[in-house]
Design a protein around this motif. Structure first.
Motif, mmCIF file in Angstrom:
data_model
loop_
_atom_site.group_PDB
_atom_site.id
_atom_site.type_symbol
_atom_site.label_atom_id
_atom_site.label_comp_id
_atom_site.label_asym_id
_atom_site.label_seq_id
_atom_site.Cartn_x
_atom_site.Cartn_y
_atom_site.Cartn_z
ATOM 1 N N UNK A 1 15.635 9.515 -5.041
ATOM 2 C CA UNK A 1 16.227 10.169 -6.207
ATOM 3 C C UNK A 1 17.686 10.506 -5.945
ATOM 4 N N UNK A 2 18.376 10.815 -7.001
ATOM 5 C CA UNK A 2 19.772 11.204 -6.879
ATOM 6 C C UNK A 2 19.909 12.410 -5.943
ATOM 7 N N UNK A 3 20.956 12.389 -5.166
ATOM 8 C CA UNK A 3 21.170 13.474 -4.216
ATOM 9 C C UNK A 3 20.531 13.238 -2.864
ATOM 10 N N UNK A 4 20.024 12.023 -2.632
ATOM 11 C CA UNK A 4 19.446 11.689 -1.340
ATOM 12 C C UNK A 4 18.029 12.179 -1.132
ATOM 13 N N UNK A 5 17.363 12.614 -2.189
ATOM 14 C CA UNK A 5 15.986 13.109 -2.061
ATOM 15 C C UNK A 5 15.029 11.918 -1.998
ATOM 16 N N UNK A 6 14.045 11.988 -1.109
ATOM 17 C CA UNK A 6 13.133 10.871 -0.877
ATOM 18 C C UNK A 6 11.693 11.372 -0.884
ATOM 19 N N UNK A 7 10.820 10.585 -1.524
ATOM 20 C CA UNK A 7 9.406 10.935 -1.649
ATOM 21 C C UNK A 7 8.570 9.684 -1.384
ATOM 22 N N UNK A 8 7.352 9.894 -0.885
ATOM 23 C CA UNK A 8 6.499 8.752 -0.530
ATOM 24 C C UNK A 8 5.093 8.965 -1.067
ATOM 25 N N UNK A 9 4.449 7.861 -1.464
ATOM 26 C CA UNK A 9 3.076 7.912 -1.960
ATOM 27 C C UNK A 9 2.415 6.562 -1.755
ATOM 28 N N UNK A 10 1.119 6.522 -2.057
ATOM 29 C CA UNK A 10 0.383 5.260 -1.972
ATOM 30 C C UNK A 10 0.591 4.397 -3.214
ATOM 31 N N UNK A 11 0.761 5.054 -4.360
ATOM 32 C CA UNK A 11 0.939 4.343 -5.623
ATOM 33 C C UNK A 11 1.991 5.071 -6.455
ATOM 34 N N UNK A 12 2.494 4.380 -7.476
ATOM 35 C CA UNK A 12 3.426 5.009 -8.414
ATOM 36 C C UNK A 12 3.062 4.585 -9.827
ATOM 37 N N UNK A 13 3.155 5.534 -10.747
ATOM 38 C CA UNK A 13 3.059 5.245 -12.173
ATOM 39 C C UNK A 13 4.427 5.536 -12.777
ATOM 40 N N UNK B 1 0.798 -1.221 0.000
ATOM 41 C CA UNK B 1 0.000 0.000 0.000
ATOM 42 C C UNK B 1 0.831 1.271 0.000
ATOM 43 N N UNK B 2 2.111 1.187 -0.349
ATOM 44 C CA UNK B 2 2.917 2.401 -0.359
ATOM 45 C C UNK B 2 4.152 2.220 -1.229
#
Length: 452
Positions: A249-261, A243-244
């Protein structure tokens, strides 16, 4: 954690931007992560002279591309018809340069045999499901041979065989010996019929262009999504559970979501690290879908002199460097613009040449075909896609023998919270902008259903 959203979309090409817009309209928060410093993906418009937009990437839509006409209207982007009036030039198998009338007089039987082959292709393609080509009655047989081998078995003359090869490579962007015959039939099925696929006349795939350039579409979509768009964010790893998703991403950037396309071409999607790893069959199919190779070369003249001579700016040649050309003048402008196409082997060879040497060779071809007036363009621009780090190829991804029947079922099937979009996964007009939108519609529908 830098940011959270309902759905993360990897890639800000036409598929990704359209998917984000639809999700936002449905009340969900999308977040688009784009590796490049621009949006558009395989859509790229450049203007070497003011008021003359040149399409380094996607350029045309066809009469049956209803999604694209609707999208253009919604975004306020006007269209205009592709210029077609006049005769085409032919230069095949040592004939020298011939006007269309003389070519048809001398080689009418050869052209008729090509049309018979196209009719046969239509008949066979009608038995292939665009959603499941591996289930076609003759799928195993057709997937075991290349399109080139099937062409060779049709008893064509050298003129007819060469003409058919050039036209097909113009669609696939690879030599026909590299593509399975089943894949060719799938391509024809997704695009209606062979006549529509190969034609530039009414009903074809290249009948209409966009005022101001194709990038007007993706630029205006991106403007609607500016708060949901992050550029210069190459995705390196996607962690996913039921469910997540957590995207790094490059540079240590982080993102979160329920779904990904994941809205990038399959071969590029395979370069992302997934945790846990994707099923082997999905990985295997993406390993077997290489991009085609294509280059465009634009010649800008003070006027479209070929029109006055009764020609449409098109040639078909096996001498090269370019195999085909097109009148690509800008509506409302006095300048004349001819676009020369280098696809497949031609693109692979000539993109390695020094630009000055390549330009000289192409101008020599233009003079050979259109006469001395073609010797002095006021501007020249060319563009190639394999060297672009976030694209690595052109508008088409092709399957060789045994790929559809062995791995094809895994191409677009969701994997947990992961969904796939890009024109390469479309079942209608695959490899065209229409296909990019169709694939986005499918992926958004899957996401909405799963979230509901």
């Amino acid at each position: 954690m830098e940011r959270e959203a309902d759905v993360i979309i990897v890639g800000a090409g036409l598929s990704g931007l359209y998917a984000a817009r639809e999700l936002k309209a449905a009340g969900y928060e999308p977040l688009i992560l784009e590796a490049n410093d621009r949006t558009g993906g395989r859509i790229l418009t450049e203007s070497p002279l003011p008021g003359i937009p040149l399409e380094i990437g996607a350029q045309w839509i066809g009469d049956t591309h209803t999604r694209m006409f609707r999208l253009a209207a919604e975004l306020g982007v006007q269209t205009y018809p592709q210029f077609e009036a006049g005769e085409t030039k032919y230069e095949l198998c040592g004939t020298g340069v011939l006007d269309q009338t003389e070519f048809y007089q001398r080689f009418g039987d050869d052209v008729a045999s090509v049309n018979r082959v196209l009719a046969t292709l239509d008949t066979l393609a009608a038995t292939v499901s665009a959603e499941a080509p591996w289930l076609a009655p003759e799928a195993a047989q057709w997937d075991a041979i290349t399109a080139g081998a099937w062409y060779d078995a049709q008893g064509l003359t050298p003129i007819a065989r060469t003409l058919l090869e050039i036209c097909t490579v113009g669609i696939l962007a690879v030599p026909t010996v590299e593509v399975s015959f089943l894949h060719l039939l799938f391509t024809i099925q997704t695009c209606g019929v062979g006549a529509a696929l190969f034609s530039e006349a009414e009903g074809g795939a290249q009948t209409t262009r966009f005022v101001g350039g194709t990038a007007q579409l993706t630029d205006r979509l991106a403007a609607q999504l500016s708060d949901q768009l992050i550029l210069d964010a190459p995705v390196q790893t996607i962690e996913h559970s039921g469910d997540s998703v957590t995207v790094h991403c490059r540079g240590g950037r982080t993102f979160r979501a329920k779904r990904a396309i994941v809205a990038i071409a399959p071969t590029l999607a395979s370069r992302i690290l997934y945790d846990p790893a994707l099923p082997g069959v999905r990985d295997q199919v993406t390993q077997r879908m290489p991009h085609g190779s294509a280059m465009k070369a634009f010649f800008i003249y003070e006027e479209p002199f070929w029109r006055e001579d009764g020609f449409n700016g098109q040639f078909i040649s096996d001498v090269g460097p370019a195999h085909m050309s097109n009148d690509t003048c800008i509506e409302g402008r006095e300048e004349g613009v001819i676009l020369a196409f280098l696809e497949g082997a031609q693109a692979r060879t000539f993109h390695r040449w020094d630009e000055i040497k390549r330009r000289e060779a192409l101008i020599a071809q233009m003079v050979r075909v259109f006469g001395p007036k073609a010797a002095h363009p006021i501007a020249y621009v060319d563009g190639e896609w394999t060297e672009r780090p976030w694209t690595r190829g052109c508008y088409n991804a092709n399957m060789g023998p045994f790929v559809w029947t062995t791995y094809g079922h895994a191409l677009s099937a969701p994997i947990g919270p992961l969904h796939w979009a890009s024109t390469d996964t479309a079942t209608q007009w695959s490899a065209y902008m229409e296909g990019a939108v169709e694939s986005a519609e499918r992926a958004v529908g899957e996401v909405l259903q799963s979230l509901a």
